[in-house]
Design an enzyme around this catalytic site. Structure first.
Site, PDB file in Angstrom:
ATOM      1  NE  ARG A 240     -12.537 -15.901  15.949  1.00  0.00           N
ATOM      2  CZ  ARG A 240     -11.635 -16.361  15.277  1.00  0.00           C
ATOM      3  NH1 ARG A 240     -10.225 -15.519  15.091  1.00  0.00           N
ATOM      4  NH2 ARG A 240     -11.463 -17.571  14.674  1.00  0.00           N
ATOM      5  CG  ASP A 284      -8.789 -25.300  25.764  1.00  0.00           C
ATOM      6  OD1 ASP A 284      -9.665 -25.881  25.855  1.00  0.00           O
ATOM      7  OD2 ASP A 284      -7.372 -25.544  25.401  1.00  0.00           O
ATOM      8  CG  ASN A 311     -20.496 -19.124  20.131  1.00  0.00           C
ATOM      9  OD1 ASN A 311     -20.992 -19.479  18.714  1.00  0.00           O
ATOM     10  ND2 ASN A 311     -19.354 -18.605  20.168  1.00  0.00           N
ATOM     11  CG  LEU A 320     -12.206 -40.575   7.457  1.00  0.00           C
ATOM     12  CD1 LEU A 320     -12.384 -39.826   8.770  1.00  0.00           C
ATOM     13  CD2 LEU A 320     -13.626 -41.492   7.369  1.00  0.00           C
ATOM     14  CG  ASN A 322      -5.621 -36.721   2.859  1.00  0.00           C
ATOM     15  OD1 ASN A 322      -5.006 -37.510   2.689  1.00  0.00           O
ATOM     16  ND2 ASN A 322      -6.156 -36.057   1.838  1.00  0.00           N
ATOM     17  CG  ASN A 370     -19.379 -29.065   3.989  1.00  0.00           C
ATOM     18  OD1 ASN A 370     -19.632 -29.534   3.005  1.00  0.00           O
ATOM     19  ND2 ASN A 370     -19.228 -28.194   4.587  1.00  0.00           N
ATOM     20  CE1 TYR A 376     -17.839 -27.026  13.103  1.00  0.00           C
ATOM     21  CE2 TYR A 376     -19.033 -27.373  11.189  1.00  0.00           C
ATOM     22  CZ  TYR A 376     -18.767 -26.552  12.463  1.00  0.00           C
ATOM     23  OH  TYR A 376     -19.494 -25.446  12.573  1.00  0.00           O
ATOM     24  CE  LYS A 380     -20.197 -27.182  15.606  1.00  0.00           C
ATOM     25  NZ  LYS A 380     -20.381 -25.991  16.873  1.00  0.00           N
TER      26      LYS A 380
HETATM   27  P1  NAD Z   1     -14.845 -18.221  15.318  1.00  0.00           P
HETATM   28  O1  NAD Z   1     -13.882 -18.973  15.061  1.00  0.00           O
HETATM   29  O2  NAD Z   1     -14.993 -16.833  14.735  1.00  0.00           O
HETATM   30  O3  NAD Z   1     -15.408 -18.165  16.973  1.00  0.00           O
HETATM   31  C1  NAD Z   1     -15.075 -19.287  17.944  1.00  0.00           C
HETATM   32  C2  NAD Z   1     -14.505 -18.887  19.139  1.00  0.00           C
HETATM   33  O4  NAD Z   1     -14.449 -20.141  20.089  1.00  0.00           O
HETATM   34  C3  NAD Z   1     -13.033 -18.218  19.126  1.00  0.00           C
HETATM   35  O5  NAD Z   1     -13.213 -16.963  19.609  1.00  0.00           O
HETATM   36  C4  NAD Z   1     -12.102 -19.106  19.823  1.00  0.00           C
HETATM   37  O6  NAD Z   1     -11.255 -18.765  20.229  1.00  0.00           O
HETATM   38  C5  NAD Z   1     -13.319 -19.890  20.778  1.00  0.00           C
HETATM   39  N1  NAD Z   1     -12.465 -21.145  21.132  1.00  0.00           N
HETATM   40  C6  NAD Z   1     -12.349 -22.176  20.259  1.00  0.00           C
HETATM   41  N2  NAD Z   1     -11.830 -23.316  20.930  1.00  0.00           N
HETATM   42  C7  NAD Z   1     -12.059 -22.760  22.364  1.00  0.00           C
HETATM   43  C8  NAD Z   1     -11.702 -23.711  23.616  1.00  0.00           C
HETATM   44  N3  NAD Z   1     -11.152 -24.757  23.451  1.00  0.00           N
HETATM   45  N4  NAD Z   1     -12.061 -23.093  24.631  1.00  0.00           N
HETATM   46  C9  NAD Z   1     -12.671 -21.850  24.506  1.00  0.00           C
HETATM   47  N5  NAD Z   1     -12.896 -21.201  23.567  1.00  0.00           N
HETATM   48  C10 NAD Z   1     -12.384 -21.568  22.375  1.00  0.00           C
HETATM   49  O7  NAD Z   1     -16.330 -19.036  15.063  1.00  0.00           O
HETATM   50  P2  NAD Z   1     -17.624 -18.494  14.667  1.00  0.00           P
HETATM   51  O8  NAD Z   1     -17.881 -18.475  13.010  1.00  0.00           O
HETATM   52  O9  NAD Z   1     -18.018 -17.348  15.273  1.00  0.00           O
HETATM   53  O10 NAD Z   1     -18.650 -19.596  15.087  1.00  0.00           O
HETATM   54  C11 NAD Z   1     -19.123 -19.917  16.344  1.00  0.00           C
HETATM   55  C12 NAD Z   1     -19.949 -21.221  16.562  1.00  0.00           C
HETATM   56  O11 NAD Z   1     -20.962 -21.306  15.358  1.00  0.00           O
HETATM   57  C13 NAD Z   1     -19.096 -22.436  16.424  1.00  0.00           C
HETATM   58  O12 NAD Z   1     -19.521 -23.217  17.169  1.00  0.00           O
HETATM   59  C14 NAD Z   1     -19.150 -22.747  14.784  1.00  0.00           C
HETATM   60  O13 NAD Z   1     -18.865 -24.125  14.741  1.00  0.00           O
HETATM   61  C15 NAD Z   1     -20.685 -22.567  14.625  1.00  0.00           C
HETATM   62  N6  NAD Z   1     -21.099 -22.335  13.243  1.00  0.00           N
HETATM   63  C16 NAD Z   1     -20.455 -21.232  12.702  1.00  0.00           C
HETATM   64  C17 NAD Z   1     -20.876 -20.984  11.356  1.00  0.00           C
HETATM   65  C18 NAD Z   1     -20.381 -19.822  10.433  1.00  0.00           C
HETATM   66  O14 NAD Z   1     -20.865 -19.828   9.345  1.00  0.00           O
HETATM   67  N7  NAD Z   1     -19.578 -19.062  10.846  1.00  0.00           N
HETATM   68  C19 NAD Z   1     -21.678 -21.962  10.618  1.00  0.00           C
HETATM   69  C20 NAD Z   1     -22.219 -23.012  11.184  1.00  0.00           C
HETATM   70  C21 NAD Z   1     -21.749 -23.185  12.746  1.00  0.00           C
END
Ligand code: NAD
Length: 469
Positions: A240, A284, A311, A320, A322, A370, A376, A380
């Site tokens: 997704r 996973d 990704n 921190l 909590n 943040n 997180y 990152k």
């Molecule tokens: P999301 O939660 O919609 O999707 C993340 C996907 O990663 C999910 O499908 C989840 O099942 C999968 N996942 C989580 N843990 C896993 C594991 N252990 N093994 C395999 N798959 C796993 O998140 P998103 O918003 O699409 O974000 C994608 C990436 O972008 C992430 O790394 C997130 O940190 C980064 N990001 C997102 C945003 C934002 O605004 N949405 C901003 C900065 C960074």
């Protein structure tokens, strides 16, 4: 999640309301739409300071587009060679200009001291207000780390402040400004980057600085409609959100894509795989057996891999004091450790082919920090350190880069409280959130076969967020 404010301000009632109240008035961004879409159209103005190095390449790349290309004339401080190799026509940059430019491209690579910086003013001052909505400003300089003299390094570094400020001025038109720093003799490597930064694919990439170096790999220009044809990609977290968009974009560009996600997301993952004609792999990534499982899959099913896109990511927010320890451990394990271990296994078994690509997804939280995200942001930020270090050791044209998304419209950001969500959306030069496809297009550019000089970069996909440097 749809941005109702963006829709409202682009109606006639909305336009007059926001202008009366002095509210932000974001422009709907033009994104890439169709396979045969040229990377740039309309009128493009190029210029250069004395002794330009990239103007020839800029000219020949632009000559492959249907754009009407002009080179700035009538100013002694600007180099005439801006027209080299292109079909550019001279255009006196004075008060008589009546067209709107879809892009202003300036080769500043020859700037060697502060006096030369005046060429920036001479080129941009008369024309910046003529930049069209959704337009592009692109400046090309020399990487200050490769400048021998302090005066040259200072004036090349100065381009960063210039471009980031221009980005803030033109953002209200939905226009962007970015800077490419090239290493000596790397000008032949900027083709794919010019095409990306000038095109609608980079709609939400703004105020960024990219370094392009020489590469030990020579690649012929691929078919423009399918640059990744014949290549295999692995995208983690692809069931997704951003991951699904990355998988779709790489598949659109011709790649054969293996999509990976946790077993609980198998239904969504299978749907993505089916949509793009790819293969699903449930796993996973934090399991001890995951690196070997992934490597075995890529070896047996695909006989190797060209692109690895890390990704998958999670947030486990708490201040921190909590934060339970498993929140800390999970964020580090998914967002950072798993990437290192998967790459280690793929590289050890020599499964990543020459001219391969590794792309990591970081976050602006990893740059600026943040509230409530110590775990997180640590993970990152670690991703950025990993990319920078790995870039120095990878060989055979294999590159590694990171994207750092800002506020992207996904399920993750839809779950944020209203005020935080609105602040995240508006606090950037384009006054709106990005779309998953904006991150995906940036990854598509990293993965392009001709991006072999692009390595060790962290590009923010954040509309030039006010947060962070
Ligand atoms: P999301 O939660 O919609 O999707 C993340 C996907 O990663 C999910 O499908 C989840 O099942 C999968 N996942 C989580 N843990 C896993 C594991 N252990 N093994 C395999 N798959 C796993 O998140 P998103 O918003 O699409 O974000 C994608 C990436 O972008 C992430 O790394 C997130 O940190 C980064 N990001 C997102 C945003 C934002 O605004 N949405 C901003 C900065 C960074």
């Amino acid at each position: 999640m749809s941005d109702l404010y963006l829709k409202f301000v682009n109606t006639s009632v909305g336009k007059s309301t926001v202008s009366t109240l002095g509210l932000p008035s974001p422009v709907v961004l033009k994104r890439w739409q169709r396979t045969d879409q040229p990377f740039i159209e309309g009128d493009v103005l190029v210029g250069a300071a004395a002794n330009p190095r990239a103007a020839g390449v800029v000219g020949s790349v632009l000559a492959t587009s249907p754009a009407n290309v002009y080179h700035a004339s009538g100013n002694d401080r600007l180099a005439d060679s801006a027209k080299a190799g292109s079909k550019a026509r001279p255009l006196a940059i004075d008060g008589s200009i009546d067209q709107r430019f879809s892009a202003l491209v300036f080769d500043a690579s020859g700037i060697k001291d502060t006096a030369d910086l005046r060429a920036l003013y001479d080129f941009f001052h008369p024309v910046i207000r003529k930049l069209a909505g959704n337009g592009r400003v692109l400046v090309i300089g020399q990487d200050p780390d490769t400048c021998r003299k302090p005066a040259q390094a200072a004036s090349q570094r100065a381009l960063e402040g210039f471009v980031r400020s221009v980005g803030k001025e033109v953002g209200r038109k939905g226009a962007t400004a970015n800077l490419i720093w090239i290493a000596p003799n790397a000008e032949e490597r900027i083709d794919s980057s010019l095409r990306f930064f000038l095109s609608p694919r980079s709609a939400y990439v703004d105020g960024q600085v990219v370094k392009i170096g020489k590469s030990d790999i020579d690649t012929k220009a691929p078919k423009s409609s399918a640059p990744l044809a014949g290549k295999t990609a692995l995208v983690t977290g692809a069931a997704r959100g951003i991951g699904a968009a990355i998988a779709e974009t790489l598949a659109r560009d011709g790649a054969n894509v293996v999509v990976l996600d946790i077993p609980a997301a198998a239904d969504d993952l299978n749907a993505v795989a089916q949509r793009i004609g790819g293969k699903p792999l449930t796993c996973d990534i934090t399991d001890a057996a995951a690196p070997a499982q992934i490597a075995n899959f890529m070896e047996k099913q695909e006989n190797g891999i060209d692109m690895v896109v890390h990704n998958a990511g999670i947030t486990r927010d708490k201040t921190l004091g909590n934060m339970p320890e498993h929140f800390w451990d999970m964020a580090i394990a998914v967002n950072l450790t798993a990437e290192e271990l998967i790459d280690e296994e793929l590289l050890k078994r020599k499964l990543i082919r020459d001219n391969g690509r590794i792309v990591c997804v970081s976050s602006i939280s990893g740059i600026a920090g943040n509230f409530g995200q110590t775990n997180y942001a640590t993970s990152k930020s670690g991703v950025i350190g990993y990319v920078e270090s790995m870039a120095r050791s990878l060989k055979n044209g294999i590159t590694i880069n990171a994207v750092a998304p800002g506020f992207i419209e996904t399920q993750m950001t839809a779950a944020m409280p209203f005020t935080m969500r609105e602040a995240g959306r508006r606090m950037n030069s384009l006054s709106q959130g990005g779309h998953p496809v904006d991150v995906a297009e940036t990854i598509g550019w990293y993965c392009h076969p001709q991006s072999s000089g692009v390595t060790g970069n962290v590009v923010r996909v954040c509309g030039q967020s006010l947060i962070g440097k």
